[in-house]
Design a protein around this motif. Sequence first.
Motif, short mmCIF file in Angstrom:
data_model
loop_
_atom_site.label_atom_id
_atom_site.label_comp_id
_atom_site.label_asym_id
_atom_site.label_seq_id
_atom_site.Cartn_x
_atom_site.Cartn_y
_atom_site.Cartn_z
N ALA A 11 0.97 -1.17 0.03
CA ALA A 11 0.00 -0.08 -0.06
C ALA A 11 0.98 1.10 -0.01
CB ALA A 11 -0.81 0.01 1.40
N LYS A 12 2.07 1.10 0.79
CA LYS A 12 2.84 2.56 0.66
C LYS A 12 3.65 2.46 -0.87
CE LYS A 12 4.22 1.88 5.23
NZ LYS A 12 5.42 1.58 6.31
N LEU A 13 3.70 1.55 -1.44
CA LEU A 13 4.25 1.66 -2.77
C LEU A 13 3.15 2.18 -3.89
CD1 LEU A 13 6.37 -1.50 -3.27
CD2 LEU A 13 7.18 0.79 -3.08
N MET A 14 2.03 2.04 -3.47
CA MET A 14 0.89 2.36 -4.56
C MET A 14 0.92 3.92 -5.23
SD MET A 14 -0.52 -0.14 -5.63
CE MET A 14 -2.03 0.19 -6.39
N PRO A 15 1.03 4.82 -4.12
CA PRO A 15 1.11 6.30 -4.35
C PRO A 15 2.55 6.55 -5.57
CG PRO A 15 0.64 6.40 -2.07
CD PRO A 15 1.18 4.76 -2.59
N ASN A 16 3.41 5.63 -5.53
CA ASN A 16 4.53 5.83 -6.23
C ASN A 16 4.50 4.99 -7.60
OD1 ASN A 16 5.79 7.14 -4.10
ND2 ASN A 16 6.53 5.25 -3.34
N MET A 17 3.25 4.61 -7.90
CA MET A 17 2.93 3.90 -9.15
C MET A 17 2.17 5.02 -9.91
SD MET A 17 2.53 0.15 -7.64
CE MET A 17 1.94 -0.60 -9.19
N GLY A 18 1.96 4.79 -10.99
CA GLY A 18 0.84 5.61 -11.94
C GLY A 18 1.65 6.93 -12.44
N PHE A 19 0.90 8.04 -12.22
CA PHE A 19 1.10 9.40 -12.69
C PHE A 19 1.27 10.52 -11.68
CE2 PHE A 19 -1.09 6.91 -15.75
CZ PHE A 19 -0.41 6.95 -16.95
N TYR A 20 1.86 11.45 -12.01
CA TYR A 20 2.04 12.61 -11.27
C TYR A 20 1.88 13.89 -12.10
CZ TYR A 20 6.99 13.29 -11.76
OH TYR A 20 8.27 13.63 -12.10
N ILE A 21 1.49 14.95 -11.57
CA ILE A 21 1.28 16.27 -12.55
C ILE A 21 2.35 17.21 -11.85
CG2 ILE A 21 -0.36 18.18 -12.65
CD1 ILE A 21 -2.42 16.06 -13.08
N GLU A 22 2.82 17.94 -12.76
CA GLU A 22 3.86 18.98 -12.45
C GLU A 22 3.11 20.10 -13.30
OE1 GLU A 22 8.04 20.22 -13.66
OE2 GLU A 22 8.21 18.72 -12.09
N MET A 23 2.82 21.11 -12.39
CA MET A 23 2.10 22.22 -12.81
C MET A 23 3.12 23.45 -13.44
SD MET A 23 -1.22 22.13 -10.21
CE MET A 23 -0.15 21.15 -9.09
N LYS A 24 2.96 24.13 -14.55
CA LYS A 24 3.75 25.21 -15.02
C LYS A 24 3.28 26.65 -14.76
CE LYS A 24 5.76 21.98 -18.13
NZ LYS A 24 6.28 21.71 -19.84
N GLU A 25 1.91 26.70 -15.46
CA GLU A 25 1.36 28.09 -15.22
C GLU A 25 -0.13 27.68 -14.77
OE1 GLU A 25 1.66 30.48 -18.82
OE2 GLU A 25 3.08 28.98 -19.32
N MET A 26 -0.66 28.83 -13.80
CA MET A 26 -2.01 28.70 -13.25
C MET A 26 -2.43 30.16 -13.44
SD MET A 26 -3.65 27.11 -10.20
CE MET A 26 -5.02 26.80 -9.84
N ASP A 27 -3.74 30.45 -13.76
CA ASP A 27 -4.57 31.60 -14.02
C ASP A 27 -5.95 31.57 -13.40
OD1 ASP A 27 -4.33 34.61 -14.16
OD2 ASP A 27 -5.09 34.36 -16.03
#
Length: 195
Positions: A24-40
């Motif tokens: 279960a601890k490994l699950m958040p490290n699998m899949g995808f993550y988002i890095e945001m560049k710009e927001m308005d």
Amino acid sequence: MLPIIWWFGIIVCSLLRIQLTDTAKLMPNMGFYIEMKEMDCVGNPHYFADLYCRIITPRNRTMEASVKMVQPLTAFSGFLRVSIPNSKKVITQIFDITFDVCKVLRERKRKILIDLLVNTLAKNSNAKVWRCPFPKGTFESKNISVTDLPPMLSESEFFVNLDFFIPKVAIAMNVTLHGHLYEVAKERHRRKKYL
């Protein structure tokens, strides 16, 4: 003989629980993550004041937002567009959804993308319950991060445009976000390659 089997069962169950916890601890490290560049974010002053949104640095994976509602809102809709550039840098729209915000909050049967949006915004919000009509007051969400992304995605740059509007009356708010979706396994491989 029975106590030995009983103790053996307890030991096996404990080991399985430890392994399941580690998994279960490994699950958040699998899949995808988002890095945001710009927001308005821009709000209609007839409905919103002191609208504020920003990406939290240095990792650019979380954001925070705050808004003061000037008047209660009883009818509220949203229009969500998600676009990605193709290999020739031509922007292709992959999602285009119009939804009734009040109906979405009232019903539990939602589209995956809208459910992700509602859960993400509500997670660290000062609003105890999200429901219509929206009362006057200040609402804020901190440490907003996008998790639980659907597995059918692929690494890509993305653009999100979210409009909230009062049907047949006015645009109430616009939020735009530009970022990059990374696959965790590929990112780890790239880091190992260069480190």
